[in-house]
Write a protein that holds these residues in place. Structure first.
Motif, short mmCIF file in Angstrom:
data_model
loop_
_atom_site.label_atom_id
_atom_site.label_comp_id
_atom_site.label_asym_id
_atom_site.label_seq_id
_atom_site.Cartn_x
_atom_site.Cartn_y
_atom_site.Cartn_z
N PRO A 67 0.79 -1.30 -0.11
CA PRO A 67 0.01 -0.04 -0.17
C PRO A 67 0.75 1.32 0.11
O PRO A 67 0.44 2.18 -0.72
N ARG A 68 1.79 1.17 0.76
CA ARG A 68 2.78 2.24 0.68
C ARG A 68 3.25 2.74 -0.72
O ARG A 68 3.36 3.79 -1.09
N LEU A 69 3.60 1.84 -1.46
CA LEU A 69 4.07 2.11 -2.67
C LEU A 69 2.97 2.57 -3.49
O LEU A 69 3.07 3.59 -4.48
N GLY A 70 1.81 2.15 -3.43
CA GLY A 70 0.52 2.63 -4.13
C GLY A 70 0.32 4.24 -3.57
O GLY A 70 0.05 5.15 -4.72
N GLU A 71 0.60 4.54 -2.23
CA GLU A 71 0.52 6.08 -2.03
C GLU A 71 1.48 6.66 -2.89
O GLU A 71 1.19 7.94 -3.42
N ILE A 72 2.85 6.40 -2.78
CA ILE A 72 3.93 7.07 -3.80
C ILE A 72 3.32 7.22 -5.08
O ILE A 72 3.86 8.19 -5.76
N PHE A 73 2.90 6.28 -5.66
CA PHE A 73 2.46 6.11 -7.05
C PHE A 73 1.55 7.05 -7.40
O PHE A 73 1.66 7.80 -8.48
N VAL A 74 0.39 7.14 -6.61
CA VAL A 74 -0.46 8.09 -6.94
C VAL A 74 0.00 9.66 -6.88
O VAL A 74 -0.12 10.17 -7.55
N GLY A 75 0.92 10.03 -6.07
CA GLY A 75 1.51 11.18 -5.83
C GLY A 75 2.30 11.32 -6.84
O GLY A 75 2.25 12.37 -7.63
N HIS A 76 3.14 10.52 -7.52
CA HIS A 76 4.20 10.53 -8.81
C HIS A 76 3.13 11.08 -9.77
O HIS A 76 3.40 11.78 -10.63
N ILE A 77 2.04 10.21 -10.11
CA ILE A 77 1.21 10.45 -11.29
C ILE A 77 0.57 11.73 -11.27
O ILE A 77 0.51 12.53 -12.22
N SER A 78 0.15 12.17 -10.10
CA SER A 78 -0.39 13.42 -9.88
C SER A 78 0.40 14.62 -10.24
O SER A 78 -0.10 15.58 -11.04
N LYS A 79 1.79 14.42 -10.12
CA LYS A 79 2.55 15.49 -10.55
C LYS A 79 3.05 15.46 -11.69
O LYS A 79 3.19 16.53 -12.42
N PHE A 80 3.34 14.16 -12.43
CA PHE A 80 4.06 13.89 -13.59
C PHE A 80 3.07 13.49 -14.81
O PHE A 80 3.66 12.96 -15.67
#
Length: 236
Positions: free
Chosen positions: A43-56
């Motif tokens: 799940p932590r990777l999922g949180e980071i992934f959402v943040g990355h996609i949101s930015k880039f």
């Protein structure tokens, strides 16, 4: 349910963390797509992934992602992630990278011809098989997962700060109230929101309790609570 050909180890997951969290731009699409599959395991990777996609997201070619997704075992996972990007903006109040209409069109291109999963638990190896928590994952599964054929009740961001939108259906919300009534003689809006994992807008929660036929209100404003309408208990 088919799985990954190779389960990532701690070192591989850590590498994905760092690449997505600390990058100043896009990463290789082949890595991005592969790491999306790993979010079911962490799940932590999922949180980071959402943040990355949101930015880039603007920096990625949606056709390229689409083509590489179709080579993966769980392509619909990327749809779950994309559904949660608007909540990232709602929570962080960042508009620099945000154009909702453009993002939705980009997302549709990414997910073109990709079908939902066949009603599976989203997270793998996190909850005990057949246990209470796994049951709740299905019972209270929210829309971003359900519409891509998965079950989970947790957004991949800080859900307590974004209960400005109701993500549970009326039948799910009624089930939550029923469960609360089995445990408590009194129900407050706060209790309802917590049991609903903060996936219910506060005003909707107030309406739900007010309109629930088996309940009657007691008290006023902040001290307001609800009891069974046929209960012998009295309001104080």
């Amino acid at each position: 349910m088919k799985g990954l050909s190779k389960i990532p180890g701690e070192k591989s997951i850590s590498k994905a963390y760092k690449a997505l969290q600390f990058s100043s731009g896009s990463v290789y699409v082949k890595d991005l797509v592969l790491w999306s599959q790993w979010t079911r395991l962490d799940p932590r990777l999922g949180e980071i992934f959402v943040g990355h996609i949101s930015k880039f997201w603007r920096t990625y070619n949606p056709v390229d992602i689409n083509q590489k997704l179709k080579q993966q075992i769980w392509p619909a996972v990327f749809g779950v992630i994309l559904e949660q990007v608007p909540f990232y903006y709602l929570q962080n109040k960042k508009t620099k990278y945000w154009n909702k209409k453009l993002f939705l069109n980009w997302s549709k291109c990414v997910m073109t011809d990709i079908l939902p999963a066949q009603n599976e638990q989203f997270f793998i190896g996190i909850y005990k098989a057949g246990g209470k928590l796994m049951k709740e994952e299905c019972l209270y599964a929210i829309k971003p997962y359900r519409q891509w054929g998965y079950y989970s009740k947790d957004l991949l961001i800080n859900k307590a700060q974004i209960s400005k939108k109701t993500l549970l259906s009326i039948s799910q919300r009624n089930t939550i109230i029923d469960e609360l009534l089995k445990l408590h003689k009194r129900i407050r809006v706060k209790d309802y929101l917590e049991k609903g994992n903060f996936q219910i807008h506060r005003r909707q929660a107030q309406r739900d309790l007010k309109n629930y036929k088996r309940l009657k209100p007691c008290g006023h404003t902040k001290g307001k609570y609800y009891i069974l309408s046929h209960s012998k208990s009295k309001c104080f």
